[in-house]
Structure formats: structure tokens, C-alpha cells
Design an enzyme around this catalytic site. Structure first.
Site, PDB file in Angstrom:
ATOM      1  N   PRO A  90       1.149   6.792   1.825  1.00  0.00           N
ATOM      2  CG  PRO A  90       2.527   7.298   0.012  1.00  0.00           C
ATOM      3  CD  PRO A  90       1.146   6.852   0.359  1.00  0.00           C
ATOM      4  CD  GLU A 117       1.449  10.675  -9.240  1.00  0.00           C
ATOM      5  OE1 GLU A 117       1.868  11.197  -8.212  1.00  0.00           O
ATOM      6  OE2 GLU A 117       2.125   9.876  -9.922  1.00  0.00           O
ATOM      7  NE  ARG A 155       0.015 -11.979  14.139  1.00  0.00           N
ATOM      8  CZ  ARG A 155       0.424 -13.251  14.171  1.00  0.00           C
ATOM      9  NH1 ARG A 155       0.093 -14.073  13.203  1.00  0.00           N
ATOM     10  NH2 ARG A 155       1.179 -13.675  15.140  1.00  0.00           N
ATOM     11  CG  ASP A 170       3.762 -12.864  17.633  1.00  0.00           C
ATOM     12  OD1 ASP A 170       4.486 -13.857  17.489  1.00  0.00           O
ATOM     13  OD2 ASP A 170       2.588 -12.798  17.216  1.00  0.00           O
TER      14      ASP A 170
HETATM   15  N1  SAM Z   1       1.647  10.250  -5.013  1.00  0.00           N
HETATM   16  C1  SAM Z   1       1.420   9.659  -3.717  1.00  0.00           C
HETATM   17  C2  SAM Z   1       2.368  10.304  -2.699  1.00  0.00           C
HETATM   18  O1  SAM Z   1       3.493  10.629  -3.071  1.00  0.00           O
HETATM   19  O2  SAM Z   1       2.007  10.442  -1.520  1.00  0.00           O
HETATM   20  C3  SAM Z   1       1.665   8.167  -3.775  1.00  0.00           C
HETATM   21  C4  SAM Z   1       0.596   7.420  -4.499  1.00  0.00           C
HETATM   22  S1  SAM Z   1       0.893   5.685  -4.539  1.00  0.00           S
HETATM   23  C5  SAM Z   1       1.734   5.509  -6.068  1.00  0.00           C
HETATM   24  C6  SAM Z   1      -0.668   4.970  -4.867  1.00  0.00           C
HETATM   25  C7  SAM Z   1      -1.434   4.476  -3.660  1.00  0.00           C
HETATM   26  O3  SAM Z   1      -0.760   3.387  -3.039  1.00  0.00           O
HETATM   27  C8  SAM Z   1      -1.653   5.487  -2.570  1.00  0.00           C
HETATM   28  O4  SAM Z   1      -2.750   6.328  -2.825  1.00  0.00           O
HETATM   29  C9  SAM Z   1      -1.884   4.598  -1.347  1.00  0.00           C
HETATM   30  O5  SAM Z   1      -3.226   4.181  -1.227  1.00  0.00           O
HETATM   31  C10 SAM Z   1      -1.018   3.401  -1.658  1.00  0.00           C
HETATM   32  N2  SAM Z   1       0.266   3.448  -0.942  1.00  0.00           N
HETATM   33  C11 SAM Z   1       1.482   3.651  -1.493  1.00  0.00           C
HETATM   34  N3  SAM Z   1       2.447   3.592  -0.573  1.00  0.00           N
HETATM   35  C12 SAM Z   1       1.843   3.348   0.607  1.00  0.00           C
HETATM   36  C13 SAM Z   1       2.304   3.195   1.938  1.00  0.00           C
HETATM   37  N4  SAM Z   1       3.594   3.285   2.244  1.00  0.00           N
HETATM   38  N5  SAM Z   1       1.399   2.932   2.913  1.00  0.00           N
HETATM   39  C14 SAM Z   1       0.079   2.856   2.622  1.00  0.00           C
HETATM   40  N6  SAM Z   1      -0.420   2.995   1.371  1.00  0.00           N
HETATM   41  C15 SAM Z   1       0.441   3.243   0.383  1.00  0.00           C
END
Ligand code: SAM
Length: 234
Positions: A90, A117, A155, A170
Site C-alpha cells: 500500500p 505486517e 488484457r 475502455d
Molecule cells: N503494514 C503494512 C503497511 O501499513 O504498509 C500493510 C501490510 S498488509 C496487511 C499485507 C500485504 O498486503 C502487504 O505486504 C502487501 O503485499 C499487500 N497489500 C495490502 N494493501 C495493498 C495495496 N493497497 N496494494 C498492494 N498491495 C497491498
């Protein structure tokens, strides 16, 4: 194209790639999706891949060793020196249609899915070449983000869509949202299809669709219009 996905729960990725456009693209040999289980690269007899965060705090963090070793093992078969190795997080740059287009130009991409995490910071610092977020919210699993990225990229591979022209109109392909679509019946519960679409006049239809796309974009996503995507005429 070949897409390598490193993750903890390969089962999560089994079915999304077995349907629709991604399935067809795989069957046509346009894309190969190879899923790797990070646990297979753990030296621990219990296949443990996570540990407590240094400094304390909640949750677990994915250890660096299995992720580095999984990547190195793939690199023995595929030269990733100039290819994107992407951490799904994220905290990454926002995944947009533009980023999907960029990724679709590569012969191979590697996606690393985090969990818990997240991953040890050294993966981010010394292994990946890009970090991508699918939106400003937090998912539990990188696998979900990988599904989104793979679908949006596949796609765009030439030949993946039934109609090669369909992605030109699109939403987000040309800075606009797509025009409204209708199909049979002509009248449903008293609601009629716009008469121009039944006229058979292709010039008029194209003009109506273009106007609708502009109106729709201005109404729903004025931010897109503000980004300078509209020409003076639009
Ligand atoms: N503690 C992290 C932070 O606050 O940045 C978030 C960890 S999340 C619970 C677990 C995993 O989900 C991440 O390591 C990532 O690979 C994935 N993930 C969660 N949200 C995401 C997003 N918006 N885009 C891409 N991957 C995401």
C-alpha cells in the site's frame, strides 16, 4: 509474456487465472503465469517465513532470506536484470491504466506479495525495482493485489482480447470514462435505448459516444478532466 508471482498462498491464485480473458491468453500462449511459494525457500524445518518485528509492535514480518532466495532461483532461469521486480504494497506508486500499459510492454514481470505486517525493509531497499499499490486501502494479502495487476496487464497484451479494438474505448484508456453501453431489448420496463444507437448512422453514433464519454468524465471524475486529459474541442 511471463509473470512470476512470489507469495505465501498460491491456492488463492488458482482460480482467478482460470477464467475469461486471462485463461484465454494463457491458452493462446500469450502469457505464462508462474506462481512460486515463498515457503519452499525457507530453510526452517517448519517452513517458517515470518518473525517478530525488531523494536516490538503488533504482527509478524516476512523474513528477507526466502524472498531473496526465491528471486535468485527464478533469475537463474530468467534474466531479470532489466525487468521489473515489483513489491505489492500500500506504500507503492498507485496502479493506474498508465502503469498497466507500462508493465504490459515488458517480456517478464515479477510480483512479490506481502502478508501480515509486510516484508522486511531490506527487500524493498535491495531487491525490488518498483513498488505498486492498487489503492489507498490496506488488504490482508498481496495475492489480491497481484490478481488485479495480472488481469489489468494481460488484457493489454496484443491478441488477449476478443476484439482488438475494445480497450481503446475502455475507461481510462484515453483519459476519459467510457460512454454508456446498451443491449437488447430496445425497451425494458418503459426505459428506451437512445435512438441514435438504433439509427445505423455510424458517424452519429461515434459522435454521441464521444460526447457522452466527455460528459460522463466531467460529471463523475472532474479530477481526470483537470489533469489536462481533455483537448480544447472536448
Ligand atoms: N503494514 C503494512 C503497511 O501499513 O504498509 C500493510 C501490510 S498488509 C496487511 C499485507 C500485504 O498486503 C502487504 O505486504 C502487501 O503485499 C499487500 N497489500 C495490502 N494493501 C495493498 C495495496 N493497497 N496494494 C498492494 N498491495 C497491498
Amino acid at each position: 509474456m511471463r509473470i512470476d508471482i512470489l507469495c505465501l498462498f498460491p491456492e488463492m491464485l488458482a482460480s482467478p487465472f482460470d477464467y475469461s480473458i486471462v485463461k484465454r491468453a494463457r491458452e493462446r500462449g500469450l502469457v505464462e503465469v508462474v506462481v512460486h511459494n515463498i515457503r519452499d525457500y525457507s530453510h526452517d524445518k517448519h517452513h517458517i517465513v515470518d518473525d517478530y518485528p525488531y523494536g516490538g509492535g503488533p504482527g509478524m514480518v516476512l523474513k528477507p532470506e526466502p524472498i531473496f532466495e526465491a528471486t535468485e532461483s527464478i533469475k537463474e532461469r530468467v534474466d531479470y536484470s532489466d525487468l521489473p521486480i515489483i513489491l505489492l504494497t500500500p506504500q507503492g506508486r498507485l496502479f493506474t491504466q498508465q502503469v498497466a500499459r507500462e508493465l504490459a510492454l515488458h517480456q517478464n514481470i515479477m510480483l512479490i506479495c506481502g502478508h501480515y505486517e509486510g516484508v522486511d525493509e531490506r527487500v524493498r531497499e535491495h531487491l525490488v525495482s518498483d513498488e505498486v499499490s492498487i489503492g489507498d486501502y490496506v488488504l490482508s494479502a498481496g495475492e489480491l493485489a497481484a490478481m488485479v495487476v495480472v488481469d489489468a496487464v494481460v488484457r493489454l497484451i496484443p491478441g488477449a482480447l476478443g476484439s482488438p479494438l475494445s480497450f481503446h474505448s475502455d475507461s481510462h484508456s484515453n483519459g476519459l470514462l467510457e460512454y454508456p453501453q446498451y443491449t437488447r431489448p430496445k425497451v425494458y420496463r418503459g426505459w428506451t435505448v437512445p435512438s441514435v444507437l438504433l439509427s445505423g448512422n455510424h458517424g452519429e453514433i461515434a459522435r454521441w459516444r464521444w460526447q457522452q464519454a466527455i460528459l460522463r468524465t466531467l460529471k463523475r471524475r472532474p479530477d481526470l478532466a483537470k489533469q489536462g486529459n481533455l483537448s480544447a474541442e472536448e
